[in-house]
Design an enzyme around this catalytic site. Structure first.
Site, PDB file in Angstrom:
ATOM      1  N   TRP A 112       0.834  -1.214   0.000  1.00  0.00           N
ATOM      2  CA  TRP A 112       0.000   0.000   0.000  1.00  0.00           C
ATOM      3  C   TRP A 112       0.860   1.252   0.000  1.00  0.00           C
ATOM      4  O   TRP A 112       1.912   1.298   0.641  1.00  0.00           O
ATOM      5  CB  TRP A 112      -0.852   0.004   1.277  1.00  0.00           C
ATOM      6  CG  TRP A 112      -1.402   1.340   1.649  1.00  0.00           C
ATOM      7  CD1 TRP A 112      -0.815   2.303   2.428  1.00  0.00           C
ATOM      8  CD2 TRP A 112      -2.665   1.875   1.252  1.00  0.00           C
ATOM      9  NE1 TRP A 112      -1.638   3.402   2.536  1.00  0.00           N
ATOM     10  CE2 TRP A 112      -2.787   3.167   1.823  1.00  0.00           C
ATOM     11  CE3 TRP A 112      -3.720   1.389   0.456  1.00  0.00           C
ATOM     12  CZ2 TRP A 112      -3.909   3.972   1.634  1.00  0.00           C
ATOM     13  CZ3 TRP A 112      -4.843   2.201   0.279  1.00  0.00           C
ATOM     14  CH2 TRP A 112      -4.916   3.473   0.864  1.00  0.00           C
ATOM     15  N   ASP A 147       0.172   9.286   0.677  1.00  0.00           N
ATOM     16  CA  ASP A 147       0.819  10.556   0.319  1.00  0.00           C
ATOM     17  C   ASP A 147       2.278  10.460  -0.135  1.00  0.00           C
ATOM     18  O   ASP A 147       3.080   9.766   0.508  1.00  0.00           O
ATOM     19  CB  ASP A 147       0.860  11.496   1.536  1.00  0.00           C
ATOM     20  CG  ASP A 147      -0.427  11.561   2.301  1.00  0.00           C
ATOM     21  OD1 ASP A 147      -1.418  10.973   1.870  1.00  0.00           O
ATOM     22  OD2 ASP A 147      -0.424  12.207   3.366  1.00  0.00           O
ATOM     23  N   TRP A 154      -4.241   0.674   4.295  1.00  0.00           N
ATOM     24  CA  TRP A 154      -3.543   1.628   5.157  1.00  0.00           C
ATOM     25  C   TRP A 154      -3.220   0.995   6.520  1.00  0.00           C
ATOM     26  O   TRP A 154      -4.044   0.296   7.098  1.00  0.00           O
ATOM     27  CB  TRP A 154      -4.423   2.868   5.353  1.00  0.00           C
ATOM     28  CG  TRP A 154      -3.733   3.985   6.077  1.00  0.00           C
ATOM     29  CD1 TRP A 154      -2.975   4.965   5.514  1.00  0.00           C
ATOM     30  CD2 TRP A 154      -3.735   4.228   7.483  1.00  0.00           C
ATOM     31  NE1 TRP A 154      -2.496   5.804   6.495  1.00  0.00           N
ATOM     32  CE2 TRP A 154      -2.948   5.375   7.712  1.00  0.00           C
ATOM     33  CE3 TRP A 154      -4.301   3.583   8.580  1.00  0.00           C
ATOM     34  CZ2 TRP A 154      -2.733   5.904   8.980  1.00  0.00           C
ATOM     35  CZ3 TRP A 154      -4.088   4.101   9.855  1.00  0.00           C
ATOM     36  CH2 TRP A 154      -3.315   5.258  10.043  1.00  0.00           C
ATOM     37  N   ARG A 211       0.087  17.921  12.167  1.00  0.00           N
ATOM     38  CA  ARG A 211       0.887  17.032  11.310  1.00  0.00           C
ATOM     39  C   ARG A 211       1.270  17.640   9.959  1.00  0.00           C
ATOM     40  O   ARG A 211       0.927  18.745   9.642  1.00  0.00           O
ATOM     41  CB  ARG A 211       0.138  15.723  11.094  1.00  0.00           C
ATOM     42  CG  ARG A 211      -1.206  15.820  10.433  1.00  0.00           C
ATOM     43  CD  ARG A 211      -1.785  14.404  10.237  1.00  0.00           C
ATOM     44  NE  ARG A 211      -3.057  14.431   9.546  1.00  0.00           N
ATOM     45  CZ  ARG A 211      -4.233  14.423  10.154  1.00  0.00           C
ATOM     46  NH1 ARG A 211      -4.300  14.385  11.466  1.00  0.00           N
ATOM     47  NH2 ARG A 211      -5.347  14.454   9.448  1.00  0.00           N
ATOM     48  N   GLU A 219      -4.926  19.007   5.414  1.00  0.00           N
ATOM     49  CA  GLU A 219      -3.766  18.118   5.487  1.00  0.00           C
ATOM     50  C   GLU A 219      -2.723  18.558   4.449  1.00  0.00           C
ATOM     51  O   GLU A 219      -3.022  19.245   3.479  1.00  0.00           O
ATOM     52  CB  GLU A 219      -4.195  16.669   5.204  1.00  0.00           C
ATOM     53  CG  GLU A 219      -5.233  16.151   6.204  1.00  0.00           C
ATOM     54  CD  GLU A 219      -5.591  14.679   6.018  1.00  0.00           C
ATOM     55  OE1 GLU A 219      -5.651  13.967   7.028  1.00  0.00           O
ATOM     56  OE2 GLU A 219      -5.806  14.233   4.880  1.00  0.00           O
ATOM     57  N   TRP A 268      -9.687   9.295  -0.345  1.00  0.00           N
ATOM     58  CA  TRP A 268      -9.963   8.529   0.879  1.00  0.00           C
ATOM     59  C   TRP A 268     -11.371   7.937   0.888  1.00  0.00           C
ATOM     60  O   TRP A 268     -11.644   7.018   1.659  1.00  0.00           O
ATOM     61  CB  TRP A 268      -9.736   9.385   2.126  1.00  0.00           C
ATOM     62  CG  TRP A 268      -8.286   9.517   2.491  1.00  0.00           C
ATOM     63  CD1 TRP A 268      -7.548  10.665   2.518  1.00  0.00           C
ATOM     64  CD2 TRP A 268      -7.392   8.464   2.878  1.00  0.00           C
ATOM     65  NE1 TRP A 268      -6.253  10.389   2.889  1.00  0.00           N
ATOM     66  CE2 TRP A 268      -6.140   9.042   3.125  1.00  0.00           C
ATOM     67  CE3 TRP A 268      -7.537   7.089   3.031  1.00  0.00           C
ATOM     68  CZ2 TRP A 268      -5.030   8.296   3.520  1.00  0.00           C
ATOM     69  CZ3 TRP A 268      -6.434   6.333   3.430  1.00  0.00           C
ATOM     70  CH2 TRP A 268      -5.199   6.951   3.665  1.00  0.00           C
TER      71      TRP A 268
HETATM   72  C1  FRU Z   1      -3.240  12.501   4.253  1.00  0.00           C
HETATM   73  C2  FRU Z   1      -2.869  11.916   5.601  1.00  0.00           C
HETATM   74  C3  FRU Z   1      -1.920  12.838   6.343  1.00  0.00           C
HETATM   75  C4  FRU Z   1      -1.214  11.903   7.273  1.00  0.00           C
HETATM   76  C5  FRU Z   1      -1.112  10.644   6.442  1.00  0.00           C
HETATM   77  C6  FRU Z   1      -1.212   9.369   7.221  1.00  0.00           C
HETATM   78  O1  FRU Z   1      -3.661  11.557   3.319  1.00  0.00           O
HETATM   79  O2  FRU Z   1      -4.041  11.688   6.356  1.00  0.00           O
HETATM   80  O3  FRU Z   1      -2.549  13.919   6.988  1.00  0.00           O
HETATM   81  O4  FRU Z   1       0.037  12.383   7.662  1.00  0.00           O
HETATM   82  O5  FRU Z   1      -2.156  10.694   5.493  1.00  0.00           O
HETATM   83  O6  FRU Z   1      -0.970   8.258   6.385  1.00  0.00           O
END
Ligand code: FRU
Length: 522
Positions: free
Chosen positions: A32, A35, A59, A162, A217, A325
């Site tokens: 998998w 980002d 994920w 983050r 994000e 997502w």
């Molecule tokens: C975006 C996200 C980020 C995070 C990552 C976790 O797709 O949700 O905010 O750092 O993926 O995999």
């Protein structure tokens, strides 16, 4: 992958699906990804780190995978670069080349690569339940990484802080590192500065503004010359949002404005909803304003786009995650799941008085011309569809067209179609609405998730009466760059193996094809 890891993999796609493996889009070999992370150019190679589950194709177990490319088209995957463990998942972040050795991790002559990533601390660990920013460094050109032993370097005691993007600021305000990150659930970009990448001081925050229905994000902030004028530089702030993007679910918006080393101030022209769309009491007004926000991509499948650092000649190149997502964990591919978009080079241009990004996919200059199977342009096209060259399994196909819709009400490309035409992806331009539409409802396998079958559309003004299209087909994706990159639409599709036919037609009148070129890339 070893059999013990295979046993650990929560497999959700029934069979291996070699026919969907893209030719020129990066996928992990059998795991998998989400980002893109740590995009950096160093010593002749583009490094693509990425959110990776080394043990499965959904994920989880988040770590940074790693790939490199000399040309942004052909990628080589390497072992996991930064691995999650019992203390932390390794979430998204960025990499800088520490010229000047401000961190002390390398030397001035041989600067370290420094990764600034989000530690998603696990329950029971000292910072359990929080997300904070940490460092890892490489002194061998990015191939192996050590975590800094004083991590984390920046915490806000927050569960949703983050995705740090770090860059070097040199300007009127001084010379220092800037970190752009998010308080995801507060729809805020937060900015910090540092002299050594280890100790960070708060600068300012930005948001909510424009699309704010979902978490903010993966931000990015960088300068670009307006129409290539070195005396006119503006700043672009990318903010990815999930859900609540223009095509539904995940997507990337951006703002154009100024940054003085402390604060990002957007131009009024960038602000469709200065306090955020959720401040609108009227849903229709919010929906109309969503269309006025600036979008990197109007399709369903371009998320978490961020740019490379350290690219020569100040070129600004992004890569996005070609997924959403809404259904990411269910895509019908195996053993791998998910790919990146093509790399896209950005420019900033004034379009009808407002500043907008222009995006060009990075493609090889040398491409194999494929006979389009129609007479050389110019020619007219009406209700009788013209068959173009078929897509060829295992290769990517580029269709470039310049079309004057003229008296036609609609111009339509039918892509990746079956022999009986019942399965196809439809790219249409409606002259009445002035919108370019990508319809994947009959594109093939759409049943794996209720939100997958969809129609996307983007306002697209003809220029001197002309529609210019660059379409890239690559097994399971359609990327459309219209009007020289002013409008971009990216959608995944999962056609049957023999759905390879491409057709062009016009409805309600006669359109003139001024240019039609088809080429392939292996
Ligand atoms: C975006 C996200 C980020 C995070 C990552 C976790 O797709 O949700 O905010 O750092 O993926 O995999």
């Amino acid at each position: 992958m070893s059999s013990s890891l295979d046993a650990a993999r929560p497999e959700t796609a029934p069979d291996v699906t070699p026919r969907f493996r893209p030719a020129i889009h990066f996928t992990a070999s059998d795991t998998w990804l989400n980002d893109p992370n740590g995009l950096v150019f160093h010593d002749g190679f583009y490094h693509l780190f990425f959110q990776n589950n080394p043990y499965g194709n959904v994920w989880g177990n988040m770590s940074w995978g790693h790939a490199t490319s000399p040309d942004l088209i052909h990628w080589t995957e390497h072992p996991v670069a930064i691995a999650g463990d019992e203390v932390e998942d390794i979430f998204s972040g960025s990499v800088v080349v520490d010229h000047g050795n401000t961190s002390g991790f390398g030397t001035v002559d041989s600067p370290a690569l420094v990764a600034v990533y989000t530690s998603a601390f696990k329950a029971g660990s000292p910072y359990g339940g929080t997300q904070a920013q940490s460092l890892a460094y490489s002194t061998d050109g990015g191939m192996t990484w050590l975590k800094y032993d004083e991590n984390p370097v920046l915490t806000r005691n927050s569960a949703h802080f983050r995705d740090p993007k770090v860059f070097r600021y040199e300007g009127a305000g001084g010379s220092f590192w800037v970190m752009v990150a998010v308080e995801a659930q507060h729809q805020k970009v937060v900015l910090y500065r540092s002299q050594d990448l280890k100790s960070w001081d708060f600068l300012s925050d930005f948001g909510p503004a424009n699309a704010d229905a979902g978490e903010w994000e993966c931000p990015d902030l960088f300068p670009l010359e307006v129409d290539g004028d070195p005396d006119n530089t503006k700043w672009v702030l990318i903010v990815n949002v999930n859900p609540g993007a223009v095509a539904g679910g995940s997507g990337g918006q951006y703002f154009v404005g100024d940054f003085d080393g402390v604060r990002f101030v957007p131009d009024a022209g960038s602000l469709a909803a200065p306090a955020g769309l959720s401040s609108f009491p009227d849903k229709d007004a919010a929906q109309a304003a969503l269309q006025q926000c600036l979008w990197l991509d109007w399709g369903r499948d371009c998320y978490a786009s961020v740019s490379f650092s350290n690219v020569p000649a100040n070129r600004r190149i992004t890569i996005g995650w070609m997924n959403n997502w809404d259904y990411a964990n269910q895509l019908p591919t195996a053993p791998w799941r998910s790919s990146m978009t093509l790399a896209r080079e950005l420019r900033l241009s004034s379009v009808n008085g407002s500043l907008q990004l222009i995006q060009h996919p990075v493609l090889p200059d040398q491409r194999v011309e494929v006979s389009p199977a129609v007479s050389p342009a110019p020619f007219n096209v009406g209700g009788t569809a013209l068959r173009l060259a078929d897509a060829v399994p295992g290769t990517a196909q580029v269709i470039e067209a310049e079309i004057v819709p003229g008296s036609a009400e609609r111009v339509e490309f039918s892509l990746l179609g079956s022999t009986d035409g019942s399965q196809r992806t439809v790219l249409g331009y409606n002259t009445g609405s002035g919108r370019l539409t990508l319809d994947r409802r009959q594109s093939g396998d759409t049943q794996f998730h209720g939100k997958f079958a969809s129609v996307e559309s983007a306002p697209t003004a003809l220029e001197d009466g002309i529609l210019k299209l660059l379409i890239v087909l690559d097994q399971c994706s359609v990327e459309v760059f219209a009007q020289d990159g002013k409008v971009v639409l990216t959608d995944l599709v999962f056609p049957e193996a023999n759905s390879l036919q491409n057709w062009l037609s016009a409805e309600g009148g006669i359109a003139t094809v001024r240019k039609l070129a088809v080429s392939s890339i292996a």
